[in-house]
Design an enzyme around this catalytic site. Structure first.
Site: not given
Length: 593
Positions: A183, A333, A344, A389, A392, A472
């Site tokens: 189904c 970030c 940052c 990042c 960073c 169903h």
């Protein structure tokens, strides 16, 4: 039309024909198994066609069998196809239905030769020497018109014993036999069957010409040919119930998890099926390697266009044309700085394609818009989910936000009603959700300034009733001809009253299918009207058809990689073939260089 017999229309030559034909239909024989039909671009109707003839065209596969060739033109031993209980067991009940006349991607557009105008001195709107020039179609409107005419032909021929056809009363109202816990498949197939542009494509378009036989990710066309045969039985067949066993077998070869007769998730099947159709029909034969560059959020419109152009260089099919849009994924970030502040300043933005939206459902959600708001909420990534990042140079806390940027003509919504606990136990969220039946306005949710105004109407729903262990699937869908809603419960199909069935709300809605309302055609002096969904053929060489370019005043588009260029739609009033022959695309160059 039997491809083996002479065509009822004259074989006009696109090279030598210089004036409009009395009936704007072009019929050309390409090989032993295919006849293509063309007519001038943007022609509103196709007059002077015998509708009953249009409805009795033999299928390409039968014609190919009779001529002793396969679908790629290679010779093979004759193979008889049976329509009753005769013949070998494996060939019994393999009914071959009549196909509608199929059109291709080529259309004729009336053009005026400029030197004829200059020589004659004709002005004030008069025309010079008209010629028919072949172009690649921009939309699938000619396919839609041909299918409507063809189904009408079947309807007119149903009482003629000399013509094979079916009643329009059964078109799209055929049930699917349950093969044993299938189904989930039947529900998804009924929703896709009532996706009119997709059905038109498989009923009236030369899809075989777009099969990618070299794509190792596809099935060499086996899946799409089986789906096309299924579509014919649902719209052209004379029986009220059809068994999808043949289709299921082809699908299982592409997605082995659907082998056997176990219950599966309807949305999972839908995703695999659409992906399989895309790979079989991917018009890109050689995929270049493209490295998406990071964006910083300062030029989203131009960067989104660049990302779409990169995607189309690797993916182009009817699935892309119909179902695929673009999401904007923004990462920011949130690394704690020495001064006590967070972040940052680095922001990374990517534009990702999507084929459907899987929206979360919580105990606080009451409407579909609530689910969409939850999908677009800012998410904090920390702990094991921290983000790397680039500034960073380490994994940091970050925020993630997903926005709708470009929406497709056909929008599929999947409500995530099933969830897993920390221990891995699966459960269902039976929260009642209200969803709009018409005029769902997504203008506030869509963040791009381009694109068609996002107004959507519901046309199909896949339902799941019950719990995880015992449930169903059924479906509701709106018929293309009478506009009424029908309930599909495996082999049963019944007309229903949407208000009595409480369509528009409930805890059973699982997958919702919407089409974008772009054009409204008024009939009968402003009375009843037909809403249109325009499907633009996506191609790397036709940027004027990209969804980003469909706006009221697309006079200027900037790109972070080319601030010195502006885009004007008038510059791209040339055909795809001319651009391919010249080896350049002015619009694309201005966007991406």
């Amino acid at each position: 039309i039997d491809p083996i017999q002479p065509s009822p229309w004259p074989s006009w030559s696109s090279q030598s024909y210089e004036v409009a034909p009395p009936a704007p239909v072009h019929c050309s024989r390409l090989d032993d198994s295919t006849i293509k039909y063309h007519y001038p671009f943007d022609s509103p109707i196709i007059p002077s066609i015998d509708h009953s003839i249009m409805g009795i065209c033999l299928s390409n596969e039968r014609a190919a069998t009779q001529r002793g060739r396969d679908d790629r033109g290679r010779r093979r031993p004759p193979e008889r196809q049976w329509s009753d209980d005769r013949g070998p067991p494996q060939s019994r009940n393999a009914r071959v239905l009549a196909s509608l006349a199929r059109v291709g991607s080529r259309v004729f557009r009336q053009s005026v030769v400029q030197h004829d105008i200059n020589a004659s001195g004709i002005t004030n709107g008069n025309h010079g020497n008209h010629r028919l020039k072949e172009h690649r179609a921009s939309t699938y409107e000619h396919v839609h018109q041909m299918v409507n005419i063809g189904i009408d032909g079947c309807h007119e021929a149903k009482n003629d014993p000399k013509k094979r056809g079916s009643s329009r009363e059964l078109s799209g109202r055929v049930g699917l036999a349950n093969l044993g816990n299938t189904c989930f498949m039947n529900s998804s197939l009924q929703c896709l069957s009532n996706t009119i542009p997709l059905t038109d494509y498989f009923l009236g378009y030369d899809f075989r010409g777009e099969i990618n036989h070299d794509n190792f990710l596809g099935t060499k066309g086996e899946l799409v040919k089986s789906y096309a045969e299924l579509t014919k039985h649902l719209w052209l067949g004379a029986d009220g119930v059809f068994s999808p066993s043949g289709f299921k077998g082809k699908l299982a070869r592409f997605a082995p998890q659907f082998e056997g007769f176990e219950q599966h998730d309807a949305q999972e099947l839908l995703a695999f099926l659409l992906d399989g159709i895309h790979e079989d029909l991917n018009r890109v034969r050689s995929k270049p390697y493209i490295e998406d560059k990071d964006c910083d959020g300062t030029n989203d419109e131009g960067d989104a266009i660049t990302a779409w152009s990169h995607y189309l260089q690797r993916n182009a099919s009817i699935i892309v044309d119909l179902f695929q849009g673009q999401l904007r994924n923004t990462m920011t970030c949130r690394n704690k700085q020495s001064d006590g502040s967070f972040g940052c300043g680095h922001v990374n933005v990517k534009f990702d394609p999507f084929m459907y939206l899987s929206l979360p459902v919580s105990d606080e959600c009451n409407s579909l818009d609530d689910c969409l708001d939850l999908f677009c909420e800012v998410e904090l990534l920390e702990g094991d989910d921290r983000w790397y990042c680039e500034k960073c140079k380490r994994h940091v806390d970050a925020t993630k936000k997903i926005d709708l940027f470009m929406l497709p003509p056909i929008l599929i919504i999947h409500l995530k009603r099933f969830k897993f606990s920390a221990s891995g136990q699966k459960s269902k969220i039976d929260r009642s959700i209200c969803y709009p039946m018409s005029d769902w306005n997504l203008s506030k949710a869509k963040k791009s300034e381009g694109g068609i105004y996002p107004l959507y109407d519901l046309y199909a729903v896949s339902h799941h009733r019950g719990n995880v262990g015992f449930g169903h699937y059924t479906a509701h869908a709106k018929n293309r001809f009478d506009g009424d809603w029908y309930h599909f419960n495996d082999s049963q199909c019944n007309r229903i009253d949407p208000s009595k069935e409480q369509l528009g709300s409930g805890s059973s809605a699982y997958c919702l299918f919407y089409n974008r309302v772009e054009r409204v055609t008024h009939c009968n002096g402003g009375g009843a009207c037909e809403k249109k969904t325009v499907i633009r053929r996506q191609s790397i060489t036709r940027p004027e058809l990209w969804p980003h370019m469909q706006r009221a005043k697309a006079t200027e588009w900037k790109s972070s990689r080319s601030d010195n260029y502006a885009y004007s739609g008038d510059e791209l009033d040339v055909g795809e073939d001319e651009m391919e022959e010249n080896g350049y695309n002015p619009g694309l160059r201005r966007i991406t260089e």
